[in-house]
Design a protein around this motif. Structure first.
Motif, mmCIF file in Angstrom:
data_model
loop_
_atom_site.group_PDB
_atom_site.id
_atom_site.type_symbol
_atom_site.label_atom_id
_atom_site.label_comp_id
_atom_site.label_asym_id
_atom_site.label_seq_id
_atom_site.Cartn_x
_atom_site.Cartn_y
_atom_site.Cartn_z
ATOM 1 N N UNK A 175 8.510 11.481 4.740
ATOM 2 C CA UNK A 175 8.084 10.885 5.820
ATOM 3 C C UNK A 175 6.757 10.120 5.500
ATOM 4 N N UNK A 176 5.882 10.953 4.801
ATOM 5 C CA UNK A 176 4.453 10.566 4.820
ATOM 6 C C UNK A 176 4.601 9.543 3.556
ATOM 7 N N UNK A 177 5.243 9.937 2.246
ATOM 8 C CA UNK A 177 4.939 8.970 1.108
ATOM 9 C C UNK A 177 5.823 7.701 1.220
ATOM 10 N N UNK A 178 7.275 8.138 1.458
ATOM 11 C CA UNK A 178 8.364 6.980 1.415
ATOM 12 C C UNK A 178 8.268 6.348 2.864
ATOM 13 N N UNK A 179 8.435 6.618 4.000
ATOM 14 C CA UNK A 179 8.453 6.093 5.209
ATOM 15 C C UNK A 179 7.165 5.330 5.551
ATOM 16 N N UNK A 180 6.139 6.211 5.556
ATOM 17 C CA UNK A 180 4.633 5.692 5.785
ATOM 18 C C UNK A 180 3.961 5.191 4.804
ATOM 19 N N UNK A 181 4.421 5.145 3.645
ATOM 20 C CA UNK A 181 3.561 4.654 2.453
ATOM 21 C C UNK A 181 2.391 4.917 1.899
ATOM 22 N N UNK A 182 2.061 6.165 2.231
ATOM 23 C CA UNK A 182 0.738 6.680 1.996
ATOM 24 C C UNK A 182 0.705 7.051 0.483
ATOM 25 N N UNK A 183 -0.373 6.848 -0.383
ATOM 26 C CA UNK A 183 -0.466 6.937 -1.693
ATOM 27 C C UNK A 183 -0.573 8.337 -1.910
ATOM 28 N N UNK A 184 -0.201 9.021 -2.950
ATOM 29 C CA UNK A 184 -0.389 10.408 -3.278
ATOM 30 C C UNK A 184 -1.734 10.666 -3.756
ATOM 31 N N UNK A 185 -2.336 11.843 -3.657
ATOM 32 C CA UNK A 185 -3.432 12.314 -4.209
ATOM 33 C C UNK A 185 -3.447 12.390 -5.551
ATOM 34 N N UNK A 186 -4.422 12.132 -6.393
ATOM 35 C CA UNK A 186 -4.533 12.332 -7.832
ATOM 36 C C UNK A 186 -4.852 13.517 -8.438
#
Length: 221
Positions: free
Chosen positions: A124-135
């Protein structure tokens, strides 16, 4: 770079995020400081506040998927700000990020259902909403007993007049959240666990802050 400060309620996330931002700025880094939920700034943030006030029902009455959508939507509304800061080369420090949603909502489930929800929230957060992941994710590791004591010392929040919100008032739930956080962090390369206790005593804010800074500088280098 995105640095996420994570942990259960009362673990000092906001304090450590602010200290880290100050220290990195002092040594020349361009820093952007964010915190979630954005209770008074976003459409979904306001709804998160209603959820934590118990307006949608008790902790066991709101389906975890529905609750997770509120938190994810709040971050989605800030996605452009995050991407803009990343593109400008800033170090972004975030008090609660995607892993907070994963830990808090999946703690309501067990076994395979817990794992399934964790993957669902990531999608949901990374793929659908496109949020970048934390390093790097920094877990401020604390137990629920000390969490409850520290929550009582918090200033008045803008989303509730209560001393404890829906999550904070349930110590067994918070203990489960702490266990989920630790399970996620202990074997992941992009996590660092910093204990808030030394023996049975709380470590000082400065001691914890020094550990946080050391961890981040090592990653930046």
């Amino acid at each position: 770079m995105i640095i996420a400060i994570e942990g259960i309620d009362g673990s000092g996330k906001n304090t450590q995020a602010n200290l880290l931002a100050k220290k990195l700025s002092e040594i020349g880094h361009d820093v952007v400081l964010l915190g979630f939920p954005c209770y008074s700034e976003t459409f979904f943030g306001k709804e998160v506040g209603h959820y934590l006030n118990g307006e949608f029902g008790g902790l066991d009455e709101v389906p975890p998927k529905l609750a997770s959508m509120l938190y994810a939507g709040d971050r989605f509304e800030k996605r452009d700000d995050i991407l803009k800061a990343l593109n400008s080369g800033s170090v972004i420090i975030i008090d609660r990020y995607v892993s907070s949603n994963i830990a808090h909502q999946s703690a309501k489930l067990v076994g395979a259902e817990r794992v399934k929800l964790q993957h669902w929230i990531e999608k949901l957060e990374y793929d659908v909403y496109g949020l970048p992941k934390a390093n790097i994710n920094i877990l401020l590791n604390l137990d629920a007993v000390n969490s409850s004591k520290l929550v009582q010392l918090k200033d008045t929040r803008d989303y509730t007049a209560k001393s404890h919100d829906l999550h904070e008032e349930n110590s067994s739930y918070l203990e489960e959240v702490a266990a989920v956080y630790y399970s996620i962090a202990k074997n992941a390369d992009d996590w660092k666990i910093i204990n808030c206790l030394e023996g049975n005593s709380l470590r000082s804010i400065d001691d914890i802050s020094n550990d946080v800074l050391s961890t981040v500088l090592g990653t930046l280098d």
